[in-house]
Design a protein around this motif. Structure first.
Motif, short mmCIF file in Angstrom:
data_model
loop_
_atom_site.label_atom_id
_atom_site.label_comp_id
_atom_site.label_asym_id
_atom_site.label_seq_id
_atom_site.Cartn_x
_atom_site.Cartn_y
_atom_site.Cartn_z
N ALA A 93 0.84 -1.20 0.00
CA ALA A 93 0.00 0.00 0.00
C ALA A 93 0.88 1.26 0.00
O ALA A 93 0.56 2.25 -0.65
N ARG A 94 1.99 1.20 0.70
CA ARG A 94 2.90 2.35 0.69
C ARG A 94 3.48 2.55 -0.70
O ARG A 94 3.62 3.68 -1.17
N ALA A 95 3.81 1.43 -1.35
CA ALA A 95 4.35 1.53 -2.71
C ALA A 95 3.34 2.20 -3.63
O ALA A 95 3.68 3.06 -4.44
N ALA A 96 2.08 1.80 -3.46
CA ALA A 96 1.03 2.39 -4.30
C ALA A 96 0.88 3.89 -4.03
O ALA A 96 0.48 4.65 -4.91
N ARG A 97 1.22 4.33 -2.80
CA ARG A 97 1.16 5.76 -2.48
C ARG A 97 2.42 6.49 -2.96
O ARG A 97 2.57 7.67 -2.77
N GLY A 98 3.36 5.71 -3.51
CA GLY A 98 4.53 6.38 -4.09
C GLY A 98 5.83 6.24 -3.32
O GLY A 98 6.80 6.93 -3.61
N VAL A 99 5.86 5.34 -2.32
CA VAL A 99 7.12 5.13 -1.61
C VAL A 99 7.97 4.14 -2.40
O VAL A 99 7.51 3.04 -2.75
N PHE A 100 9.20 4.52 -2.71
CA PHE A 100 10.10 3.60 -3.42
C PHE A 100 11.43 3.54 -2.69
O PHE A 100 12.03 4.57 -2.40
N LEU A 101 11.88 2.33 -2.42
CA LEU A 101 13.17 2.15 -1.77
C LEU A 101 14.13 1.48 -2.75
O LEU A 101 13.87 0.38 -3.23
N SER A 102 15.21 2.19 -3.03
CA SER A 102 16.29 1.57 -3.80
C SER A 102 17.17 0.87 -2.77
O SER A 102 17.77 1.51 -1.92
N PHE A 103 17.20 -0.48 -2.84
CA PHE A 103 17.81 -1.27 -1.77
C PHE A 103 19.34 -1.17 -1.74
O PHE A 103 19.98 -1.11 -2.79
N GLN A 104 19.86 -1.18 -0.52
CA GLN A 104 21.32 -1.26 -0.38
C GLN A 104 21.83 -2.58 -0.96
O GLN A 104 22.85 -2.63 -1.62
N TYR A 105 21.04 -3.66 -0.73
CA TYR A 105 21.37 -4.98 -1.28
C TYR A 105 20.16 -5.52 -2.04
O TYR A 105 19.33 -6.22 -1.46
N PRO A 106 20.04 -5.20 -3.34
CA PRO A 106 18.87 -5.67 -4.10
C PRO A 106 18.81 -7.20 -4.14
O PRO A 106 19.84 -7.87 -4.16
N LEU A 107 17.59 -7.73 -4.17
CA LEU A 107 17.39 -9.19 -4.14
C LEU A 107 17.35 -9.76 -5.55
O LEU A 107 17.04 -9.06 -6.50
#
Ligand SMILES: Nc1ncnc2c1ncn2[C@@H]1O[C@H](COP(=O)(O)OP(=O)(O)OP(=O)(O)O)[C@@H](O)[C@H]1O
Ligand SMILES: [Mg+2]
Lengths: 489, 248
Positions: B74-88
């Motif tokens: 739901a946060r992503a849909a509100r526009g929160v994006f995290l560029s991960f320190q260690y992407p999976l």
């Protein structure tokens, strides 16, 4: 119309886990309960079998009586009381249906609900967006209808219920029946040989590429009734056929037995692609009910350069005991096994394959993906055997297990016998747990937890799903998702 | 836009964020620097809604809406994006499929129609070109077998495709070579907009030469212990964190 149906089907899938669990309310005729020679004679008579077929059954029964039920598989279940089952159940009707109009509307409705296209005209006209494939619809112990028989006959392809083939093509049946899976091969196959009820028969003549997908749809309906499917497919020299088997059953609190035998014969330069989407009722979350699926499937690659490819998506059944195998007799023959086995709730699956390399230059490839969730257990059991004459035989095996949650189990039991030094065998195996990290990563991009699990699982099974014929791949993908609903969190 | 008040977060019952307050107005880029283990990634995970990051006090709102009450998707849909320190790594799921699924999931959550396949592909091509990424890379399993730097670039690709409102970059610069740093920074700068806010977590002043922050904050021992303009980053580069660690 069909589009609405499809939408409703998809919606239903999202809401309820097992949507094929309804019972068809129809008057049925049963054999007397239990198993004895009278019951076998009854079944044989019902199918108007010639005497040789009856004798074959009785002989199998004699042998079965002195056999023991196998206990080596990693599955456990209460002892089956073979005298407490019905071995034959069929909707009441006059002497086998002649055309679709004579089939009980209740039955037609059943197949409509299951989304199985039985009306050739509609299929041909593209009505309902129905995929174009021929169907043999088996309901408990009898075939209700087989579509596109006439069209297939034009190119010499025989596609009919096995009981019909016994009467109409006795030479072919006598030559091949039991030639791949001998009567007393194993306990369940022997039982099947005595009481088999219905399945399909396919013969593809030399040089013919079967013009459409063939499929058999098995439906178990009657209570306390075993289903003993028997299928025989022969691909003559240089021919090709792709065949799919689908199966569903009502939700019942009682366990039901399905003991099938499938035999494939592949001659020189011929190829059979055999796919299964197994969606028998798996039982409820506590392990009540569900189908016991004890199946012997084997292909005999008799001809040089013959090829068999087994693809299976096993999502249903309380217990799955099944090892589709290839006897690679011909020189440069080739066997493939692609499998997705999903267990959830209390399901138990012990499945895998056997690749028996007899011919020089024979090759085989095994890709098995097991997914376990809930309190289920999944075992891959595979044998790769290279005989002394199989110079230059090659096998590649890859077995991957994905665990969802902490209460499920996965096991891999590979057996390898190499009796020719020139054989090249490769085996890779991995076990991974669906990780919180991955789930969070995917959810951070906007997918719900359920969608995230689906995406990760689809990625995991992709190599196998893409082996399914197009018509069925989408269906199978949905089934995979539904089977794992609610498995996380 | 982003408003964090006296935030307290425990991980495995251990307090990590201990009363952190921070405001990032719309249109601004704020950098967060701080020693290893200070709680920078913990802050970004908490804002993104990761399970196991227990908020024991304080608040975090985005445009007035309580972020902490929503789950990660739901946060992503509100526009929160995290560029991960260690992407999976996501085996079997090509990056293009992944991003399209994510985009449509977000759109669905916002009540918007799905993006058509041609429109999606057109945009993917343009974004990939701007980040100097090979389309073939987007057709392989997401991040599988990618180098550290390639994974970081893939994060920025996803970010540019999804057009978020709050962009959190957790050490996006680490692992990038000099040319990649430039390209990625240009990609990030292109996303600067009056209705977007960015939190850029980094250890190195060098990144901030490319992505010019409006404010720089020092996070040490779970709190913001100093805030200033871009010159603060230069000062940290010279002096290190020593004085803040004793202060905290
Ligand atoms: N699951 C966990 N269990 C216990 N402690 C944890 C857990 N996750 C993080 N921590 C601790 O929380 C503290 C903050 O970690 P965090 O990853 O937020 O630091 P960081 O500021 O991002 O550091 P870096 O600059 O090295 O990336 C560390 O001391 C770390 O050991
Ligand atoms: Mg960190």
């Amino acid at each position: 119309m069909a589009d609405i149906d499809t939408i409703q089907t998809v919606e239903a899938l999202a809401g309820d886990k097992y949507v094929h669990g309804f019972v068809t309310d129809i008057e049925q005729e049963f054999a007397a309960k239990g198993l004895n020679t009278d019951v076998i004679r009854f079944i044989s008579a019902k199918k108007n079998e010639p005497d040789w077929m009856l004798q074959w059954r009785l002989d199998a029964y004699e042998r079965w009586l002195v056999m023991d039920e196998p206990d080596w598989a990693k599955v456990s279940y209460p002892r089956i009381d073979y005298q407490d089952l019905y071995y034959y159940a069929a909707p009441k009707q006059k002497d086998g249906p002649k055309s679709l109009d004579e089939v009980d509307p209740e039955l037609l409705d059943t197949y409509k609900k299951l989304g199985i296209p039985l009306r050739e005209q509609e299929v041909l006209a593209g009505v309902q967006g129905a995929p174009r494939y021929a169907v043999d619809a088996v309901f408990d112990s009898v075939s209700v209808v087989t579509t596109f028989k006439a069209e297939l006959a034009k190119v010499g392809v025989i596609f009919c219920p096995l009981s019909e083939a016994v009467r109409d093509y006795p030479d072919l049946v006598r030559q091949y029946l039991g030639s791949v899976v001998p009567v007393s091969d194993n306990y369940f196959a022997c039982l099947n040989s005595a009481v088999f009820s219905e399945g399909s028969f396919v013969y593809v003549p030399p040089g013919v590429r079967c013009p459409m997908e063939l499929s058999t749809y098995f439906r178990i309906n009657a209570l306390n009734t075993g289903q003993f499917e028997r299928t025989l497919i022969i691909a003559d020299k240089g021919s090709y056929v792709s065949y799919l088997e689908g199966c569903t059953a009502p939700m019942r609190d009682e366990n039901q037995l399905h003991a099938a035998v499938v035999e494939l014969i592949v001659l020189d330069d011929a190829e059979i692609k055999y796919s299964t989407v197994q969606n028998w009722y798996p039982g409820d979350a506590d392990g009540k009910g569900g189908i016991y699926n004890f199946v012997t499937k084997r292909a005999d690659c008799r001809g040089d350069r013959s090829k068999v490819s087994w693809t299976q998506v096993e999502t249903g059944s309380a217990i799955t005991w099944k090892y589709p195998s290839c006897v690679l007799r011909g020189a440069d023959s080739m066997g493939e096994f692609y499998s997705i086995a999903i267990t959830n709730g209390r399901q138990q699956a012990d499945t895998g394959t056997k690749m028996i390399h007899l011919g020089a230059g024979s090759t085989s490839r095994i890709i098995a993906k097991g997914i376990s969730a809930g309190r289920s257990s999944s075992t891959y059991r595979g044998l790769v055997s290279v005989h002394p004459k199989a110079r230059g035989a090659r096998n590649f095996t890859q077995c991957d297990s994905l665990l969802i949650g902490k209460t499920c189990a996965a096991h891999t039991v590979p057996y390898i016998e190499a009796r020719n030094a020139s054989a090249q065998l490769e085996h890779e195996a991995t076990t991974t747990r669906l990780s919180e990290d991955q789930l969070f990563y995917v959810m951070q991009r906007g997918l719900s937890q359920e969608e995230a699990v689906q995406l990760l699982v689809n990625g995991f099974v992709k190599d196998v799903l893409q082996e399914l014929p197009m018509e069925f791949a989408v269906e199978a993908q949905k089934l995979v998702a539904v089977s794992l609903e609610g498995s996380v969190g | 836009m982003l408003d964090i008040q006296n935030l307290q977060v425990c991980v495995a019952d251990k307090p990590i964020i201990k009363g952190l307050s921070l405001q990032v107005p719309a249109g601004e880029v704020h950098a967060i620097m701080g020693p290893n283990g200070a709680g920078k990634s913990t802050l970004s995970y908490t804002l993104a809604g990761r399970n196991g990051y227990e908020v024991s006090g304080g608040s975090a709102t985005l445009n007035g809406e309580d972020l902490l009450a929503l789950d990660a998707s739901a946060r992503a849909a509100r526009g929160v994006f995290l560029s991960f320190q260690y992407p999976l790594e996501i085996p079997g799921v090509p990056a293009l499929t992944f991003v399209r699924t994510a985009m449509n999931a977000q759109r669905k959550a916002r009540g918007e129609p799905e993006i058509s396949a041609p429109d999606f592909l057109k945009r993917a091509r343009a974004v990939a070109a701007s980040l100097k990424m090979d389309m073939n890379m987007l057709k392989r399993g997401l991040n599988v077998g990618f180098s550290g730097g390639e994974k970081k670039r893939m994060e920025i690709f996803q970010m540019a495709m999804l057009e978020p409102r709050l962009l959190i970059l957790d050490e996006t610069d680490s692992g990038l070579d000099i040319d990649a740093l430039k390209i990625v920074s240009e990609g990030v700068n292109a996303l600067r907009a009056p209705d977007r806010a960015m939190l850029v977590i980094t250890h190195y002043q060098r990144l901030l030469d490319y992505i010019r922050p409006d404010r720089v904050h020092v996070l040490a021992a779970g709190r913001i212990v100093a805030s200033g303009g871009p010159e603060l980053a230069q000062q940290l580069e010279r002096e290190g964190y020593e004085k803040y660690e004793t202060a905290a």
